[in-house]
Design an enzyme around this catalytic site. Structure first.
Site, PDB file in Angstrom:
ATOM      1  N   SER A  57      30.884  32.793  29.726  1.00 40.45           N
ATOM      2  CA  SER A  57      31.662  31.566  29.548  1.00 40.45           C
ATOM      3  C   SER A  57      30.792  30.319  29.509  1.00 40.45           C
ATOM      4  O   SER A  57      31.249  29.249  29.117  1.00 40.45           O
ATOM      5  CB  SER A  57      32.708  31.427  30.668  1.00 40.45           C
ATOM      6  N   CYS A 263      41.547  33.202  32.280  1.00 40.01           N
ATOM      7  CA  CYS A 263      40.718  32.100  31.772  1.00 40.01           C
ATOM      8  C   CYS A 263      40.946  31.842  30.284  1.00 40.01           C
ATOM      9  O   CYS A 263      42.035  31.423  29.902  1.00 40.01           O
ATOM     10  CB  CYS A 263      39.251  32.375  32.097  1.00 40.01           C
ATOM     11  N   HIS A 348      39.643  33.120  38.281  1.00 35.73           N
ATOM     12  CA  HIS A 348      39.011  34.440  38.173  1.00 35.73           C
ATOM     13  C   HIS A 348      39.329  35.315  39.381  1.00 35.73           C
ATOM     14  O   HIS A 348      38.630  35.257  40.395  1.00 35.73           O
ATOM     15  CB  HIS A 348      37.497  34.282  38.033  1.00 35.73           C
ATOM     16  N   GLU A 350      38.719  38.359  39.656  1.00 34.95           N
ATOM     17  CA  GLU A 350      37.684  39.387  39.772  1.00 34.95           C
ATOM     18  C   GLU A 350      36.390  38.836  40.360  1.00 34.95           C
ATOM     19  O   GLU A 350      35.378  39.524  40.401  1.00 34.95           O
ATOM     20  CB  GLU A 350      37.398  39.986  38.389  1.00 34.95           C
TER      21      GLU A 350
END
Length: 376
Positions: A57, A263, A348, A350
């Site tokens: 990202s 996201c 996020h 994760e």
């Protein structure tokens, strides 16, 4: 002897960070000897610089770490979130000359050199962060050229844009990640828009056989594989530039296959459903952002990395309703889609390393897939 002299000269080399408003920071060169123009952003995490550097990202951006000391535990290559580093540059107050960690493979200086990432240390990162917060995200150049010319550099900075970033970071071909353990597993199709490794790892640990697809994969191929669920990953750039991908996601939206998006995937699903997005002044990047679950009122600490957000003022309740909100600035952090097996989040769940508060959302996705199977 010649090599030692060269290394010593490099250690003493000056570096300059030039912002598009004409502000110049002078510091010490770190990483690769290379001149680069990037969008300058800041990250407020106190740890996790390896994960930051390998998060796709950040493609097209140079990252300023607000925590003053970086590199003290070195780099463990197992912690990389992708196969390479993505930022255009790295900006720190102090780069640790020593790394103490039993898992360390190399120092961060060695990592930056091997990955071809130039950087600058020894500048007032607090002052830089305040400029970006007050003026908004802007472009900048990292250079070691002491004879730089602002008259020639500033027009270049104003013209720079992060373009076709998703195409740059996505995988080149489809591949599979097997579910951890034995027994029955669920089939999940993961659209790689710049996916961090821990997304597929989080799914595999919960008994999912994950097939990872390149970002430009046609929806028909994904639907034809008959997955139990579809995951849309994080990724870089302006979501509105991904017109072809949005068109394919719109086809996924019109199925009843459970979809969980994170996201950039969250933003693209919103655009596919007819909503809008806009660029934030300086974005959310770090491991300490509070988000509120509107269904329960509970607040979670989240890891985030985004510069764009869904505009809920232009969102019809017939399409989706806000599910999470950022406690600091009230921006949208998640959507629940009306009449659909779809939910998406801006943060996020994760995150690794980082807060694990919202990891339960993977469990929600698993339940959606179970419920869908029972219906069928």
């Amino acid at each position: 002897m010649q090599k030692m002299a060269t290394e010593r000269e490099q250690d003493d080399m000056k570096a300059f960070l030039i912002l598009e408003d004409g502000t110049v920071f002078t510091g010490k060169h770190i990483g690769a000897v290379k001149e680069v123009i990037s969008e300058i952003v800041f990250n407020t995490s106190m740890a996790g610089y390896t994960e930051v550097l390998t998060d796709p990202s950040y493609a097209g951006q140079a990252v300023c770490m607000t925590y003053p000391l970086v590199g003290n535990y070195g780099v463990c290559l197992e912690d990389m979130e992708s196969g390479r580093a993505w930022p255009g540059g790295f900006i720190v107050r102090e780069l640790s000359s020593m790394a103490s960690n039993f898992r360390k493979d190399i120092t961060i200086q060695e990592f930056l050199e091997k990955q071809g990432i130039p950087g600058i240390a020894g500048i007032d990162t607090r002052a830089l962060t305040k400029i970006l917060r007050e003026m908004g995200t802007m472009n900048g150049m990292i250079t070691t050229n002491e004879n730089y010319s602002l008259n020639s550099i500033l027009p270049q900075l104003k013209q720079y844009t992060v373009g076709k970033a998703v195409e740059e970071v996505t995988c080149s071909h489809k591949y599979e990640i097997k579910a951890a353990g034995s027994g029955p597993f669920k089939k999940v199709a993961l659209l790689d828009l710049g996916a961090k490794r821990n997304i597929s790892r989080s799914l595999a640990q919960r008994g999912c056989h994950v097939t990872v697809y390149p970002a430009l994969t046609k929806a028909e191929e994904i639907i034809g594989s008959q997955p139990d669920g579809i995951m849309l990953s994080n990724g870089p750039g302006d979501p509105k530039e991904c017109t072809g991908i949005i068109a394919e996601i719109k086809k996924l939206y019109h199925t009843q296959i459970p979809v969980f998006a994170i996201c950039l995937g969250h933003q693209l699903m919103a655009l596919a459903a007819g909503a809008d997005t806009f660029k934030m002044k300086y974005g959310h990047r770090g491991g300490n952002h509070p988000v509120k679950d509107l269904a329960t009122g509970r607040v979670y600490i989240s890891s985030q990395n985004h510069g764009y957000v869904v505009d809920t003022d232009k969102l019809s309740p017939a399409v989706a309703v806000p599910a999470f909100v950022n406690v600091n600035d009230g921006t949208n952090e998640g959507l629940s889609y009306t009449g659909k097996n779809i939910f998406t989040v801006q943060f996020h769940p994760e995150a690794c390393p980082g807060p694990q508060d919202s990891g339960y959302l993977f469990g929600r996705f698993m339940k959606m897939m179970d419920d869908r199977k029972r219906e069928c």
